[in-house]
Design a protein around this motif. Structure first.
Motif, PDB file in Angstrom:
ATOM      1  N   TRP A 224     -13.298  11.648  -8.211  1.00  0.00           N
ATOM      2  CA  TRP A 224     -12.404  11.721  -9.588  1.00  0.00           C
ATOM      3  C   TRP A 224     -13.208  12.334 -10.610  1.00  0.00           C
ATOM      4  CZ3 TRP A 224     -14.989   7.644  -6.970  1.00  0.00           C
ATOM      5  CH2 TRP A 224     -16.115   7.022  -7.755  1.00  0.00           C
TER       6      TRP A 224
ATOM      7  N   ASP B  47      -5.488  12.111  -7.358  1.00  0.00           N
ATOM      8  CA  ASP B  47      -5.970  12.336  -8.658  1.00  0.00           C
ATOM      9  C   ASP B  47      -5.398  13.725  -9.031  1.00  0.00           C
ATOM     10  OD1 ASP B  47      -7.446  13.290 -11.259  1.00  0.00           O
ATOM     11  OD2 ASP B  47      -8.605  11.556 -10.658  1.00  0.00           O
TER      12      ASP B  47
ATOM     13  N   HIS C 111     -11.263   0.418 -12.112  1.00  0.00           N
ATOM     14  CA  HIS C 111     -11.090   1.612 -12.044  1.00  0.00           C
ATOM     15  C   HIS C 111     -11.709   2.116 -10.569  1.00  0.00           C
ATOM     16  CE1 HIS C 111     -11.178   6.199 -12.192  1.00  0.00           C
ATOM     17  NE2 HIS C 111     -10.052   5.896 -12.765  1.00  0.00           N
ATOM     18  N   GLN C 112     -11.266   2.777  -9.936  1.00  0.00           N
ATOM     19  CA  GLN C 112     -11.774   3.381  -8.584  1.00  0.00           C
ATOM     20  C   GLN C 112     -13.365   3.680  -8.802  1.00  0.00           C
ATOM     21  OE1 GLN C 112     -10.339   6.911  -6.528  1.00  0.00           O
ATOM     22  NE2 GLN C 112      -9.705   7.542  -8.434  1.00  0.00           N
ATOM     23  N   CYS C 113     -13.713   4.062 -10.017  1.00  0.00           N
ATOM     24  CA  CYS C 113     -15.291   4.527  -9.967  1.00  0.00           C
ATOM     25  C   CYS C 113     -16.082   3.471 -10.205  1.00  0.00           C
ATOM     26  CB  CYS C 113     -15.256   5.501 -11.466  1.00  0.00           C
ATOM     27  SG  CYS C 113     -14.847   4.473 -12.838  1.00  0.00           S
TER      28      CYS C 113
ATOM     29  N   THR D  13       0.870  -1.259  -0.031  1.00  0.00           N
ATOM     30  CA  THR D  13      -0.136  -0.102  -0.159  1.00  0.00           C
ATOM     31  C   THR D  13       0.774   1.128   0.056  1.00  0.00           C
ATOM     32  OG1 THR D  13      -1.791  -1.075   1.233  1.00  0.00           O
ATOM     33  CG2 THR D  13      -1.642   1.288   1.125  1.00  0.00           C
TER      34      THR D  13
ATOM     35  N   LYS E  63      -9.010  -6.244 -12.310  1.00  0.00           N
ATOM     36  CA  LYS E  63      -8.723  -4.991 -11.661  1.00  0.00           C
ATOM     37  C   LYS E  63      -9.742  -3.935 -12.134  1.00  0.00           C
ATOM     38  CE  LYS E  63      -3.884  -5.748 -10.757  1.00  0.00           C
ATOM     39  NZ  LYS E  63      -2.364  -5.399 -11.090  1.00  0.00           N
TER      40      LYS E  63
END
Length: 444
Positions: free
Chosen positions: A163, A129, A253-255, A81, A251
């Protein structure tokens, strides 16, 4: 997470530091060069790890452009992390200063301190970001101090959708999806696949107004799940029937709303503005191995004290309606080869002496077609190890548009903006290309 962040030159001399918690003495970083030296002179298996521990302090570090970026902590934190945060910090600073070097750090102390304070609060990562950070931290610090009012952070910082900023507007609302799959494959001299994998990405370029909510539908039931039902669309890998495809390393994206995907296998998200990767994945064939898309058969004959002769054929084992573009067949040659002569049915052949290879290029290669090439090169030196040449593999580069090897398809992309209610235009493209390791062994 991190108690301190330090920037050091290649000799370990501190350039810039930020202390977040105060639970570690600032002088602790002075031990880092000595610890690094001990790590480099120690066990080879330990030389490549990104951390070292001494006197209860963990040093997590990354080397970038002869600069060490190091995070210190006393707790037993997740090392990866911290590594990910340091990589993101380097990426943000690079986008600000174009190149993160010792000189750029010395010239931008104030901006870097501003960024460190915004990206991490009391050692906990906050905003990473670059688009959001650039809205209120500019590259010219003097512009900030001359303003009559305090610069307020954009709404995206405190909003749940960090984001994407509010107020985005386009005259024409469009969304472009690219499904890109890279094939890594090891093929023996008889054309049999020894190992293969598919590395896939679903990329998106968003040009949408407002705060749109998107829903992406894939023919994913036979891919995301371990088995398929009768009503599922099977994944095709160039041959028949019921096959088991295991998708690994998924994986998002954070969205993307992970809970929605985990419970219902539905991909929903509010996209960032511009280009980003919605999803990446890796596919491994378990019960079978797919056939080569571009198959090369190469026979090399070395005549002692004379010349080397190469007979090569290449076949596109894809559907006839498909076409491979920019095909390159890279064939290894002896370092002392000279005076090349090439004869090919199609395409062009080039000798690259500095890389000890020849490259056969075919700009377009229709499916089902097969072409041949013959090459002769002088071999002035006495060759006692001609078998070494035959052990070097052939590398192949190519791209195939409008085609995915895994059979993944976008069934729909629904765009809903509840306030603006505009008409949108989604576009989808598919491409399969060679990965970094698409190689073919030659006959021995």
């Amino acid at each position: 997470m991190a108690s301190q962040i330090h920037f050091l030159d290649i000799k370990g001399k501190p350039l810039l530091s930020r202390n977040y918690k105060g639970d570690i003495e600032p002088s602790a970083i002075e031990q880092f060069p000595l610890l690094l030296l001990e790590l480099e002179n120690g066990d080879e298996d330990l030389q490549y790890r990104p951390f070292v521990t001494s006197k209860g302090i963990n040093y997590v570090f990354i080397n970038h452009n002869n600069i060490y970026v190091c995070a210190l902590t006393r707790k037993n934190d997740n090392v990866m992390t911290m590594v990910v945060f340091l990589l993101r910090l380097i990426e943000v600073l690079t986008q600000y200063f174009k190149s993160l070097e010792e000189e750029s750090i010395r010239d931008n102390f104030v901006v870097i301190y501003e960024l460190l304070d915004e990206m991490m609060d009391f050692g906990v990562p906050q905003i990473t970001d670059t688009k959001i950070l650039k809205e209120y931290i500019t590259q010219d610090y003097y512009k900030l101090i001359r303003k009559t009012r305090q610069v307020q952070p954009p709404n995206a910082v405190t909003n749940a959708v960090s984001w994407r900023k509010e107020g985005i507007a386009y005259k024409k609302n469009e969304a472009f999806l690219d499904v890109v799959e890279s094939i890594n494959m090891l093929i023996n001299a008889n054309g049999q696949v020894l190992n293969s994998e598919i590395l896939g990405e679903i990329k998106m370029k968003s040009k949408l107004s407002g705060m749109p909510d998107l829903r992406l539908g894939l023919n994913d039931k036979g891919i995301f799940s371990s088995s398929t039902n009768d009503d599922d669309t099977p994944s095709e890998l160039g041959a028949s029937g019921s096959r088991k495809i295991e998708m690994e390393d998924i994986k998002f994206h954070q969205c993307v709303r992970l809970s929605k995907f985990e419970n219902e296998r539905i991909i929903t998200f509010i996209p960032p503005d511009g280009e980003f990767t919605v999803m990446s994945y890796r596919l491994l064939s378990t019960q079978f191995l797919m056939k080569p898309l571009i198959l090369v058969n190469c026979k090399t004959v070395v005549h002692k004290h004379s010349r080397i002769e190469i007979l090569c054929s290449v076949k596109a084992q894809i559907k006839k309606k498909s076409t491979a573009n920019n095909v390159e067949i890279i064939i290894p040659l002896p370092e002392d080869a000279d005076t090349p002569k090439f004869t090919s049915e199609y395409g062009s052949t080039k000798w690259v002496p500095e890389k000890s290879c020849m490259i056969w290029k075919l700009k377009t290669f229709p499916g089902g077609k097969q072409y041949h090439m013959r090459a002769e090169l002088g071999l002035p030196a006495v060759v006692d190890q001609e078998m070494e040449l035959l052990k070097k593999p052939i590398k192949v580069n190519f791209s195939i548009p409008y085609f995915t090897t895994s059979g993944i398809q976008v069934r729909y992309l629904r765009i809903n903006e509840p306030k603006l209610q505009y008409q949108s235009y989604p576009w989808v493209r598919y491409i399969t290309k060679s990965g970094e390791d698409y190689t073919i062994r030659t006959k021995q």
